[in-house]
Design a protein around this motif. Structure first.
Motif, PDB file in Angstrom:
ATOM      1  N   ALA A 109      42.337 -24.571 168.618  1.00 10.35           N
ATOM      2  CA  ALA A 109      41.192 -24.651 169.517  1.00 10.35           C
ATOM      3  C   ALA A 109      40.256 -25.753 169.028  1.00 10.35           C
ATOM      4  CB  ALA A 109      40.456 -23.317 169.567  1.00 10.35           C
ATOM      5  N   ASP A 127      51.447 -16.128 170.564  1.00 12.75           N
ATOM      6  CA  ASP A 127      50.255 -15.402 171.036  1.00 12.75           C
ATOM      7  C   ASP A 127      49.007 -16.238 170.809  1.00 12.75           C
ATOM      8  OD1 ASP A 127      51.813 -13.181 171.789  1.00 12.75           O
ATOM      9  OD2 ASP A 127      51.688 -12.349 169.764  1.00 12.75           O
ATOM     10  N   VAL A 128      49.114 -17.501 171.133  1.00 14.92           N
ATOM     11  CA  VAL A 128      48.032 -18.451 170.882  1.00 14.92           C
ATOM     12  C   VAL A 128      46.749 -18.072 171.613  1.00 14.92           C
ATOM     13  CG1 VAL A 128      47.303 -20.826 171.312  1.00 14.92           C
ATOM     14  CG2 VAL A 128      49.541 -20.375 170.314  1.00 14.92           C
ATOM     15  N   GLU A 129      46.866 -17.648 172.870  1.00 18.71           N
ATOM     16  CA  GLU A 129      45.656 -17.321 173.627  1.00 18.71           C
ATOM     17  C   GLU A 129      44.899 -16.160 173.000  1.00 18.71           C
ATOM     18  OE1 GLU A 129      44.323 -19.194 175.932  1.00 18.71           O
ATOM     19  OE2 GLU A 129      46.009 -20.542 175.569  1.00 18.71           O
ATOM     20  N   ASN A 130      45.646 -15.189 172.449  1.00 16.77           N
ATOM     21  CA  ASN A 130      44.984 -14.080 171.763  1.00 16.77           C
ATOM     22  C   ASN A 130      44.244 -14.566 170.525  1.00 16.77           C
ATOM     23  OD1 ASN A 130      45.733 -12.047 173.518  1.00 16.77           O
ATOM     24  ND2 ASN A 130      47.656 -11.623 172.451  1.00 16.77           N
ATOM     25  N   LYS A 164      42.971 -17.503 170.060  1.00 16.16           N
ATOM     26  CA  LYS A 164      41.782 -18.218 170.518  1.00 16.16           C
ATOM     27  C   LYS A 164      40.685 -17.238 170.914  1.00 16.16           C
ATOM     28  CE  LYS A 164      44.138 -22.335 172.337  1.00 16.16           C
ATOM     29  NZ  LYS A 164      44.463 -23.090 173.585  1.00 16.16           N
ATOM     30  N   ARG A 165      41.073 -16.171 171.629  1.00 20.24           N
ATOM     31  CA  ARG A 165      40.080 -15.204 172.080  1.00 20.24           C
ATOM     32  C   ARG A 165      39.385 -14.499 170.918  1.00 20.24           C
ATOM     33  NH1 ARG A 165      43.437 -14.442 176.724  1.00 20.24           N
ATOM     34  NH2 ARG A 165      44.814 -13.014 175.599  1.00 20.24           N
TER      35      ARG A 165
END
Length: 262
Positions: free
Chosen positions: A76, A161-164, A166-167
């Motif tokens: 990110a 699980d990149v989006e997790n 980042k979140r």
């Protein structure tokens, strides 16, 4: 490597009842080892220019430990990280993924026991280069790492699980992302031993820095001296930038910091 004379088995007694037995003891190289003092870490965090300024200073010590984002990219924008390394080395599982799935065998990866044996503020540094297309850390493990309070994760290999990630705001640098799980394809070779990440040697307790320019490793023994020089440079650069923005002449600017240092 340990900061006392106890054996690993003796050091593990402090974690009795907390571990799940996921790491064979003979694969753990250290439990207790020296880390930079908390005040040193906080002062590194306050540096306005983190990895680039430290890379220049380390050049003076003959240490070339800068890893560019072309090799390990931040997941990110705006990520920043400072913390001591705990090291993980992954290798190929003895049997292939199909065999392991069919026979319901799971090569040991260490998972939450690695987290238990670490401290808040640590940086998990993973050498996963031997299995370049499988994931070294996914959403569940990343959640455990974030809950422990790790400063970040550096992976010479892939994650998923990149989006997790980042979140949850977990700073991660990696070679790339993949949907392919590593749990049937790789196993833990060594925990808290020497690893090579993108061509840079990392030992437990080394200081790991990360920002938008990349990752850099500061050897533990050099942490304080490098910091002192970095703080001096930061103060001079602050004066120089102010002078340039105020319209100082080339000669006036050069008197603050020699142009060959720009």
């Amino acid at each position: 490597m340990s900061d006392n004379t106890q054996t690993v088995a003796e050091q593990l007694k402090a974690f009795e009842g907390q571990l799940l037995g996921l790491i064979p003891v003979d694969r753990i190289r250290a439990v207790n080892f020296p880390r930079p003092a908390p005040d040193i870490i906080e002062r590194y965090k306050r540096l306005p220019d983190l990895t680039s300024s430290i890379a220049d200073i380390l050049d003076q010590f003959g240490v070339d430990s800068a890893i560019p984002t072309t090799l390990l990219a931040p997941l990110a924008p705006g990520q920043r990280m400072v913390g001591p390394a705990v090291t993980v080395k992954h290798g190929p599982a003895r049997f292939n993924a199909g065999y392991n799935v069919a026979n319901k065998t799971s090569p040991q990866l260490g998972a939450v026991d690695e987290v238990t044996l670490s401290r808040a503020g640590d940086v998990m540094v993973i050498d996963g280069s031997a299995v370049p297309t499988a994931s070294n850390i996914g959403g569940i493990m990343a959640t455990a790492v974030a809950a422990k309070g790790f400063a970040g994760v550096v992976v010479d290999g892939c994650v998923r699980d990149v989006e997790n990630m980042k979140r949850m705001g977990l700073p991660v640098w990696a070679r790339g992302a993949t949907p392919r799980t590593g749990k049937h394809r790789m196993e833990l070779v060594e925990f808290n031993g020497k690893v090579d990440v993108a061509g840079v040697q990392v030992l437990p307790g080394d200081l790991v820095l990360g920002d938008s320019d990349g990752v850099i490793i500061v050897p533990y023994d050099l942490c304080e001296e490098v910091l002192l020089r970095a703080e001096q440079v930061a103060e001079k650069e602050k004066v120089l930038l102010g002078a340039i923005e105020s319209g100082a002449s080339a000669k006036e600017s050069a008197s603050i910091i020699s142009p060959d240092k720009w």
